[in-house]
Design a protein around this motif. Structure first.
Motif, PDB file in Angstrom:
ATOM      1  N   TYR A 121       0.804  -1.222   0.000  1.00  0.00           N
ATOM      2  CA  TYR A 121       0.000   0.000   0.000  1.00  0.00           C
ATOM      3  C   TYR A 121       0.842   1.281   0.000  1.00  0.00           C
ATOM      4  O   TYR A 121       0.286   2.379   0.043  1.00  0.00           O
ATOM      5  CB  TYR A 121      -0.933   0.017   1.216  1.00  0.00           C
ATOM      6  CG  TYR A 121      -2.059  -0.978   1.120  1.00  0.00           C
ATOM      7  CD1 TYR A 121      -3.045  -0.857   0.144  1.00  0.00           C
ATOM      8  CD2 TYR A 121      -2.156  -2.051   2.013  1.00  0.00           C
ATOM      9  CE1 TYR A 121      -4.087  -1.768   0.051  1.00  0.00           C
ATOM     10  CE2 TYR A 121      -3.193  -2.970   1.929  1.00  0.00           C
ATOM     11  CZ  TYR A 121      -4.156  -2.819   0.942  1.00  0.00           C
ATOM     12  OH  TYR A 121      -5.192  -3.730   0.853  1.00  0.00           O
ATOM     13  N   GLU A 261      -2.077  -3.865   5.362  1.00  0.00           N
ATOM     14  CA  GLU A 261      -2.095  -5.305   5.103  1.00  0.00           C
ATOM     15  C   GLU A 261      -1.620  -6.106   6.313  1.00  0.00           C
ATOM     16  O   GLU A 261      -2.105  -7.209   6.566  1.00  0.00           O
ATOM     17  CB  GLU A 261      -1.202  -5.611   3.892  1.00  0.00           C
ATOM     18  CG  GLU A 261      -1.117  -7.078   3.501  1.00  0.00           C
ATOM     19  CD  GLU A 261      -2.388  -7.606   2.869  1.00  0.00           C
ATOM     20  OE1 GLU A 261      -2.521  -8.843   2.774  1.00  0.00           O
ATOM     21  OE2 GLU A 261      -3.240  -6.790   2.477  1.00  0.00           O
ATOM     22  N   SER A 264      -4.685  -5.487   9.548  1.00  0.00           N
ATOM     23  CA  SER A 264      -6.135  -5.541   9.350  1.00  0.00           C
ATOM     24  C   SER A 264      -6.803  -6.186  10.565  1.00  0.00           C
ATOM     25  O   SER A 264      -6.451  -7.318  10.935  1.00  0.00           O
ATOM     26  CB  SER A 264      -6.464  -6.342   8.087  1.00  0.00           C
ATOM     27  OG  SER A 264      -7.858  -6.454   7.919  1.00  0.00           O
TER      28      SER A 264
END
Length: 302
Positions: A121, A261, A264
């Motif tokens: 990300y 990631e 989460s």
């Protein structure tokens, strides 16, 4: 200054048709740090099944469970009682230049590899490089530069719930100058990494209501996101770009990693036909340490 909080994080899945089985992984347990102490923590799951736990690569506490029979709903309730302490602001006074800091990280690149390299990300792009160069010039002092970068997201960007999703590219966030807390955290992390500075993603909660300070801070109505920057010769230093502040005794840490990631809160899969719906509710109360009863404004979220 010390604060104490009661937090209830409730996640509910409902299936259009019965799920035949499901698997879920949780990262909803508060961290034990120098500035945070966990007084109590529990996780309840309905249907009731055994849970297993372990520490991941970044030392986050992970719980996993499977439901090997048919079910129409899955409810997960994490309850926490956490004490927080005001972190030191000394790292922000560092007079080391960004160029000197970058060279320092080159000497310790194996130790900080995960936090100076691009991640899923936080990719590097020309748009990001142009954004970073405007503030993170090599001769600037690292303490002053990171505070100025942190301020950009309240001065030039607009917090707009629903304007993005987790897959919105950083380039789009920069161009539209709008997003939510995880967008701002990812963008700032990527800007620091492309400048050679180690940064990591932090997930957790923030108390927005405090009669002694700003009652309008953003993030307590849901899980919140911010970041840590490593300041050479000091340590990790937390910054919250959504609220233009350093992490404080109003922040409760749940997980750290390269990006979203790695942290989460709830992730899983199920076998069955039909769709599923998700509801998330977070409630955070400050606890009076003398009375040991919740005080202040109830922070609820969906």
């Amino acid at each position: 200054m010390t604060q104490r909080y009661s937090i209830v994080h409730k996640t509910t899945y409902e299936y259009e048709w019965e799920a035949v089985e499901s698997y879920t992984r949780l990262k909803v347990s508060p961290l034990e740090t120098l500035c945070q102490s966990v007084n109590f923590h529990s996780i309840e799951v309905k249907p009731d099944v055994p849970m297993y736990y372990h520490r991941d690569f970044f030392d986050n506490l992970v719980h996993e469970f499977s439901i090997p029979f048919r079910h129409r709903t899955l409810e997960i309730v994490a309850k926490s009682d956490v004490s927080t302490f005001q972190p030191s602001q000394a790292p922000a006074t560092s007079s080391m230049t960004l160029k000197e800091a970058k060279n320092w990280f080159l000497n310790y690149q194996y130790e900080f590899y995960d936090f100076i390299s691009p991640s899923f990300y936080t990719p590097i792009s020309n748009t990001l490089l142009d954004f970073a160069r405007k503030i993170l010039s090599s001769e600037r002092k690292i303490g002053e530069a990171i505070l100025d970068l942190n301020e950009v997201f309240t001065k030039e960007f607009k917090y707009k719930s629903g304007s993005t999703n987790i897959n919105t590219p950083i380039e789009e966030v920069i161009m539209k100058k709008s997003g939510v807390c995880q967008d701002f955290a990812h963008t700032m992390i990527a800007a620091l990494r492309c400048s050679g500075i180690a940064a990591r993603y932090v997930s957790g909660y923030i108390e927005s209501y405090d009669p002694e300070s700003n009652p309008d801070m953003i993030g307590s109505e849901q899980s919140h996101a911010w970041l840590d920057v490593y300041i050479p010769e000091y340590s990790w230093f937390g910054l919250d770009p959504t609220n233009n502040m350093a992490s404080s005794d109003k922040h409760v840490r749940i997980g750290v990693g390269r990006d979203f990631e790695d942290v989460s809160p709830v992730r899983g899969t199920f076998t069955g036909s039909g769709a599923q719906s998700l509801r998330v509710d977070v409630k955070m109360r400050r606890i009076d340490p003398k009375l040991e009863t919740p005080i202040g404004k109830l922070q609820g979220a969906t």
